[in-house]
Design an enzyme around this catalytic site. Structure first.
Site, PDB file in Angstrom:
ATOM      1  N   ASP A  92      90.814   2.470  46.661  1.00 50.44           N
ATOM      2  CA  ASP A  92      91.100   1.997  45.305  1.00 50.44           C
ATOM      3  C   ASP A  92      91.360   3.235  44.445  1.00 50.44           C
ATOM      4  O   ASP A  92      91.129   4.363  44.885  1.00 50.44           O
ATOM      5  CB  ASP A  92      89.894   1.198  44.755  1.00 50.44           C
ATOM      6  CG  ASP A  92      90.147   0.676  43.340  1.00 50.44           C
ATOM      7  OD1 ASP A  92      91.268   0.200  43.078  1.00 50.44           O
ATOM      8  OD2 ASP A  92      89.239   0.758  42.489  1.00 50.44           O
ATOM      9  N   SER A  93      91.777   2.995  43.200  1.00 52.56           N
ATOM     10  CA  SER A  93      91.961   4.121  42.277  1.00 52.56           C
ATOM     11  C   SER A  93      90.617   4.740  41.893  1.00 52.56           C
ATOM     12  O   SER A  93      90.573   5.884  41.458  1.00 52.56           O
ATOM     13  CB  SER A  93      92.683   3.632  41.024  1.00 52.56           C
ATOM     14  OG  SER A  93      91.926   2.606  40.400  1.00 52.56           O
ATOM     15  N   CYS A 128      92.479  -2.767  46.003  1.00 53.99           N
ATOM     16  CA  CYS A 128      93.079  -2.535  44.689  1.00 53.99           C
ATOM     17  C   CYS A 128      94.198  -3.552  44.542  1.00 53.99           C
ATOM     18  O   CYS A 128      95.126  -3.589  45.361  1.00 53.99           O
ATOM     19  CB  CYS A 128      93.635  -1.114  44.639  1.00 53.99           C
ATOM     20  SG  CYS A 128      94.675  -0.786  43.217  1.00 53.99           S
TER      21      CYS A 128
HETATM   22  N1  DGL Z   1      91.016  -1.571  40.740  1.00 52.27           N
HETATM   23  C1  DGL Z   1      92.434  -1.606  40.729  1.00 52.27           C
HETATM   24  C2  DGL Z   1      93.002  -2.982  40.811  1.00 52.27           C
HETATM   25  O1  DGL Z   1      92.395  -3.809  41.462  1.00 52.27           O
HETATM   26  C3  DGL Z   1      93.180  -0.602  39.889  1.00 52.27           C
HETATM   27  C4  DGL Z   1      92.717  -0.386  38.489  1.00 52.27           C
HETATM   28  C5  DGL Z   1      93.434   0.765  37.829  1.00 52.27           C
HETATM   29  O2  DGL Z   1      93.356   1.883  38.335  1.00 52.27           O
HETATM   30  O3  DGL Z   1      94.084   0.532  36.804  1.00 52.27           O
HETATM   31  O4  DGL Z   1      94.044  -3.274  40.299  1.00 52.27           O
END
Ligand code: DGL
Length: 278
Positions: free
Chosen positions: A10-11, A73
């Site tokens: 994930d980020s 993500c």
């Molecule tokens: N947690 C991520 C998602 O599910 C990314 C959130 C982000 O970095 O903006 O979209």
């Protein structure tokens, strides 16, 4: 770690909601979690950047032994999953199909709210995936750009959280949805506050368990294939196992990630390894 682990990325800390579900479903499997905090947030980045990050991180995880990758993500799943499947040889499990199935099942009225990042909303991935499972459903999407930075700071409630939630949940409640999907893996960490804002009459759906089940199915499939073709046994791509170790890698500040991850998961997090941003 040999080539038997499950890669998860994930980020930032959002994918920990998925990691936790995978750990519960497959407690004896090794997992390697990659947090791309150097590039956080993904929510409003250019789509080709998301594809580049997702590809580089997946390659890194494969080099580190991941035989399956869970794209924990929603933004990467919406924008990069197709490219990942075309470019790389391991099975990928993404968020969108699992989330769409879970919320389509949870909704009685077919009026469904989706909270997500700007990129996920723009992609319309959830609108289309839900329509495919629930023809005639009314999907109301809501971009929630302020929530990821709050969760990354470990701010799960308080005035700023409530103000942002009221702004984002207001239109969904006005549209009379009966269920809301957490279409970003960071948002389940705000569940208590969201529940208090919407009351008990709305189903709040987190795709994490569904994703974990899908990962478990991929693991079983890989084991079955390895039994049919024993040369594809332990050490070959597609066969997961291990001793239940979880490793953490981070492209940003490992100490900061470790502190927040420990708080959010309530786990004793081992040393977090720094990684060069891809
Ligand atoms: N947690 C991520 C998602 O599910 C990314 C959130 C982000 O970095 O903006 O979209």
């Amino acid at each position: 770690m040999d080539s038997t682990s499950i890669g998860v990325f994930d980020s930032g800390v959002g994918g920990l909601t998925v990691l936790k579900a995978i750990r519960e479903a497959l407690p004896a499997h090794d997992i390697i979690y990659y947090a791309d905090t150097a590039h956080l947030p993904y929510g409003d980045r250019a789509p080709d950047e998301i594809v580049r990050f997702a590809t580089g991180i997946s390659q890194y995880l494969m080099e580190r032994g991941a035989a399956i990758v869970a794209v924990a993500c929603n933004t990467s799943s919406a924008l990069a999953l197709q490219a990942l499947r075309q470019r790389l040889s391991v099975p990928f499990v993404g968020m969108i199909d699992c989330g769409a199935s879970a919320v389509a099942r949870a909704s009685a009225s077919g009026r469904i709210g989706v909270m997500a990042t700007v990129n996920t909303v723009r992609s319309r991935a959830y609108t289309e995936a839900i329509a495919g499972r629930r023809p005639g459903a009314v999907v109301v999407q809501q971009a929630c750009p302020e929530l990821v930075p709050l969760v990354e700071r470990g701010e799960l409630d308080g005035a700023r959280v409530r103000r942002a939630l009221r702004e984002y949940l207001g239109p969904l409640m006005e549209a009379e949805v009966d269920s809301i999907l957490y279409g970003c893996t960071h948002y389940p960490f705000l569940h208590k506050a969201v529940r208090e804002e919407v009351g008990l009459g709305v189903a709040l759906v987190d795709p994490a368990r569904e994703v974990a089940r899908e990962v478990a199915r991929e693991v079983t499939r890989a084991v079955d294939e390895a039994e049919v073709a024993p040369s594809a046994g332990k050490g070959a791509p597609g066969r997961c196992g291990g001793a239940g170790a979880v490793e953490f890698v981070c492209s940003g500040d490992p100490a900061q990630f470790r502190a927040i991850a420990a708080e959010l998961l309530g786990w004793d997090i081992p040393e977090v390894e720094p990684a060069e941003p891809v």
